[in-house]
Design a protein around this motif. Sequence first.
Motif, short mmCIF file in Angstrom:
data_model
loop_
_atom_site.label_atom_id
_atom_site.label_comp_id
_atom_site.label_asym_id
_atom_site.label_seq_id
_atom_site.Cartn_x
_atom_site.Cartn_y
_atom_site.Cartn_z
N PRO A 1 3.12 14.49 -4.42
CA PRO A 1 3.50 13.16 -3.92
C PRO A 1 2.30 12.24 -3.84
CG PRO A 1 3.29 14.68 -2.08
CD PRO A 1 3.09 15.50 -3.33
N GLN A 2 2.54 10.97 -4.08
CA GLN A 2 1.48 9.95 -4.05
C GLN A 2 2.02 8.70 -3.38
OE1 GLN A 2 -0.36 9.18 -7.87
NE2 GLN A 2 -1.34 7.28 -7.18
N VAL A 3 1.20 8.12 -2.51
CA VAL A 3 1.58 6.86 -1.86
C VAL A 3 0.49 5.84 -2.13
CG1 VAL A 3 1.99 5.70 0.34
CG2 VAL A 3 2.90 7.99 -0.04
N SER A 4 0.90 4.66 -2.61
CA SER A 4 -0.06 3.57 -2.79
C SER A 4 0.02 2.63 -1.59
CB SER A 4 0.22 2.82 -4.09
OG SER A 4 -0.77 1.81 -4.28
N MET A 5 -1.16 2.25 -1.12
CA MET A 5 -1.24 1.39 0.07
C MET A 5 -1.86 0.05 -0.32
SD MET A 5 -2.93 4.39 2.46
CE MET A 5 -4.32 4.56 1.35
N PRO A 6 -1.34 -1.05 0.24
CA PRO A 6 -1.88 -2.38 -0.09
C PRO A 6 -3.09 -2.69 0.78
CG PRO A 6 0.03 -2.60 1.35
CD PRO A 6 -0.20 -1.12 1.17
N VAL A 7 -4.25 -2.27 0.34
CA VAL A 7 -5.40 -2.27 1.24
C VAL A 7 -6.50 -3.25 0.87
CG1 VAL A 7 -5.11 0.09 2.05
CG2 VAL A 7 -6.33 -0.35 -0.11
N ALA A 8 -6.47 -3.79 -0.33
CA ALA A 8 -7.60 -4.61 -0.77
C ALA A 8 -7.09 -5.75 -1.66
CB ALA A 8 -8.61 -3.75 -1.52
N SER A 9 -8.02 -6.57 -2.10
CA SER A 9 -7.65 -7.63 -3.04
C SER A 9 -8.88 -8.01 -3.85
CB SER A 9 -7.10 -8.84 -2.30
OG SER A 9 -8.14 -9.47 -1.57
N ARG A 10 -8.61 -8.66 -4.94
CA ARG A 10 -9.66 -9.14 -5.82
C ARG A 10 -9.16 -10.43 -6.45
NH1 ARG A 10 -12.89 -8.12 -9.74
NH2 ARG A 10 -11.42 -7.66 -11.41
N MET A 11 -9.97 -11.44 -6.47
CA MET A 11 -9.58 -12.73 -7.06
C MET A 11 -8.23 -13.18 -6.53
SD MET A 11 -10.98 -12.27 -10.96
CE MET A 11 -9.87 -11.00 -11.51
N GLY A 12 -7.99 -12.93 -5.26
CA GLY A 12 -6.76 -13.40 -4.63
C GLY A 12 -5.52 -12.57 -4.92
N ALA A 13 -5.69 -11.47 -5.66
CA ALA A 13 -4.53 -10.64 -6.01
C ALA A 13 -4.66 -9.27 -5.34
CB ALA A 13 -4.44 -10.49 -7.52
N PRO A 14 -3.52 -8.66 -5.01
CA PRO A 14 -3.56 -7.39 -4.28
C PRO A 14 -4.10 -6.24 -5.14
CG PRO A 14 -1.32 -8.34 -4.31
CD PRO A 14 -2.16 -9.13 -5.26
N LEU A 15 -4.70 -5.29 -4.44
CA LEU A 15 -5.22 -4.09 -5.07
C LEU A 15 -4.90 -2.92 -4.15
CD1 LEU A 15 -7.03 -2.89 -7.39
CD2 LEU A 15 -8.98 -3.26 -5.85
N GLY A 16 -4.38 -1.86 -4.72
CA GLY A 16 -3.95 -0.72 -3.90
C GLY A 16 -4.91 0.45 -3.97
N LEU A 17 -4.72 1.34 -3.04
CA LEU A 17 -5.43 2.62 -3.04
C LEU A 17 -4.38 3.69 -2.74
CD1 LEU A 17 -8.19 4.19 -3.03
CD2 LEU A 17 -8.16 3.91 -0.53
N SER A 18 -4.52 4.84 -3.38
CA SER A 18 -3.51 5.87 -3.22
C SER A 18 -4.02 7.07 -2.44
CB SER A 18 -3.03 6.37 -4.59
OG SER A 18 -2.04 5.53 -5.11
#
Lengths: 391, 391
Positions: free
Chosen positions: A355-372
């Motif tokens: 199982p893998q869960v992606s979390m909305p934890v960061a952003s770059r250039m105003g766009a979201p970036l996740g970490l799993s």
Amino acid sequence: MLLHDDPARAFMPYPAAEVPNAPSGPLSGLAMAVKDLFDVAGYPTSGGSPHLLALSGVKRQTASAAQKLLDAGARFVGKTITDELAFSLNGKNAHFGTPVNGGAPDRIPGGSSSGSASAVSNGLCDFALGSDTGGSVRGPANHCGLFGMRPTQARITLDHCVALAPSFDTCGLFARDGATFERVAAVLLGTDATPLGGTPRLLLAADAFAMLDVEVRGALAPVVKAIEGLLGEASLVEVAPEGFEPLYWAHRRLQAREAWQVHGPMIERYRPPLGPGIAERFEFARVVTDQEVGEAQEVRTRFRERFRQTVGEGVLLLPTMPDIAPLLTETEEALNTYRNTAINLLCLSGLSGLPQVSMPVASRMGAPLGLSVVGPAGSDASLVRLAARLG
Amino acid sequence: MLLHDDPARAFMPYPAAEVPNAPSGPLSGLAMAVKDLFDVAGYPTSGGSPHLLALSGVKRQTASAAQKLLDAGARFVGKTITDELAFSLNGKNAHFGTPVNGGAPDRIPGGSSSGSASAVSNGLCDFALGSDTGGSVRGPANHCGLFGMRPTQARITLDHCVALAPSFDTCGLFARDGATFERVAAVLLGTDATPLGGTPRLLLAADAFAMLDVEVRGALAPVVKAIEGLLGEASLVEVAPEGFEPLYWAHRRLQAREAWQVHGPMIERYRPPLGPGIAERFEFARVVTDQEVGEAQEVRTRFRERFRQTVGEGVLLLPTMPDIAPLLTETEEALNTYRNTAINLLCLSGLSGLPQVSMPVASRMGAPLGLSVVGPAGSDASLVRLAARLG
């Protein structure tokens, strides 16, 4: 359509049908969207394909995953656009359109669960069902700034659902906030047979992070540090000591072979005009050889065993995607390059079944970036709880 | 689907529904296909658009044109693929595919009634309903080697049918042989208010023939000669003494304005990914100005009066299309060039409202080539009888 307005163009414009739900329950008050890959009684199911839509007729039975949520009180608000036959990571359906990414409207929403991620990220519902075969929940979650779950393989039964590659297909989930995510996942998943311990050992996929551009690593670094603050310092592990390339090919070939077994007869019979990328991937799928499949099976078996040992009873930190979502204006070629890197990251759960869960934890250039976070098989509900806490 | 096999990929693959027909009647024993622009109770109606298909739901009422044929004993065998929103002459639907041209399998079937022409020309049914707004029956009839009728404007009621440009839309018909064509048309049309006389005066649209390549004129010349043998020498007339260009633009602009009135709201709301050519034509439609429309109306009114005087109570010989069907491998650009010439010929009936029948009378390079007769308003059934005799 149940929604009077769909500014994100996230939903299939089907005529509204009554979808009964329990008058009360743990999900009471929550509005649910369902990827148009799952049957919902009273609606057709397109699977993102005009031909499947024509073949569909109106379904009489709701997929058990959706039914479980209705039975817990969730209110159905519509079926969401999916990439064609769910065979893309982009969210650009050549026939039904590109839903708007609520986290970055000038960028692709990601796919194939594009409409589900769009609907949640634009606030058109509280949560949404998606499916994840090769990243179709994790990718859009990364791109739209959402929590997204790919469960342990076969943890959630996939009946009354358009298949893509059955040994990879999973039923996933999107939500904007950790509390809703945890609440819905608890219903969908039930109780873990093998929950995570209170403070699981933290691992970091060093070779996966090494693939990222320095700016992306930089955006994720403070998040990793904060998680280490909570769970203790992460042990660096190599998830692909023989390199990602054999995993990439094993994943692509096994998935392609299964996709051809599922959709090849329809494609050969009706020769539907498939959209950009979809046509090429099914052509690839048509010609994968038995020998390639046999070798890929061996790679999968070896990787599965080793990766499960690596994760052990711990939690592995992994970049969800190579970067934020590509711009809507990117060429097909650039999207393909992005996709090929993404598969290196996404194939780990797919091949291992973890199982893998992606979390909305960061952003770059105003766009979201996740970490799993990746957890041991069967730890899904506790992995979701952990992610809700970390995210 | 009622057809177990659809080698021409002419039909929409809808689940079969019971479509009752009269146990006996003048069309007993004939198998009928219906363009998927007309409602048939028990089926959705796509209009060749994935979005319209999603919006459609299952229809409860059959279009009266189809119902009339069912009531006369015809047996429904399926709904046929149409070009997207019927806004093309090519027969290449980017979402549902390109039905096979039974008269020239390496060439486009023509559209928008592509599946109807394909089904008839491949022997998958005895006759088929189509619609003709700007040539959508006449073009495919030419390309597939069929009899094809565009009736007098408003002669056949168009209810329960996806509109394109209402003041141009007509309900048309395809058949392989003159006897079937006449038999079905008699039911569809009923009795003429103003039938043709026994030996109507023969006219030949000299300026329209002058537009053709010499090889095409050469292929049609012996047919014209044979018709003159039956009806007497043709008087040469000019149908566009001020040139075809004003007619071409009046036709395009009026049709485009109406098409935007019909489909613009859907297109602006859902932004469906429209196929090649369709997107460009709707963009053209969106920006046609009121002044252009006003001028086009004037051109139409003047032309209508003059052309009706020219035809009088006679029968006008007119090339149906500039040539045989283009090859499937032609570029969009080449198809557009062909289309622009075709509109010069096709717009005469559209602007005037007069009935036109294309007859499969010639061939070139192994592919069918049609010739048309245009008659006075309301002479439809007798024009069909004449065409069946001449064709």
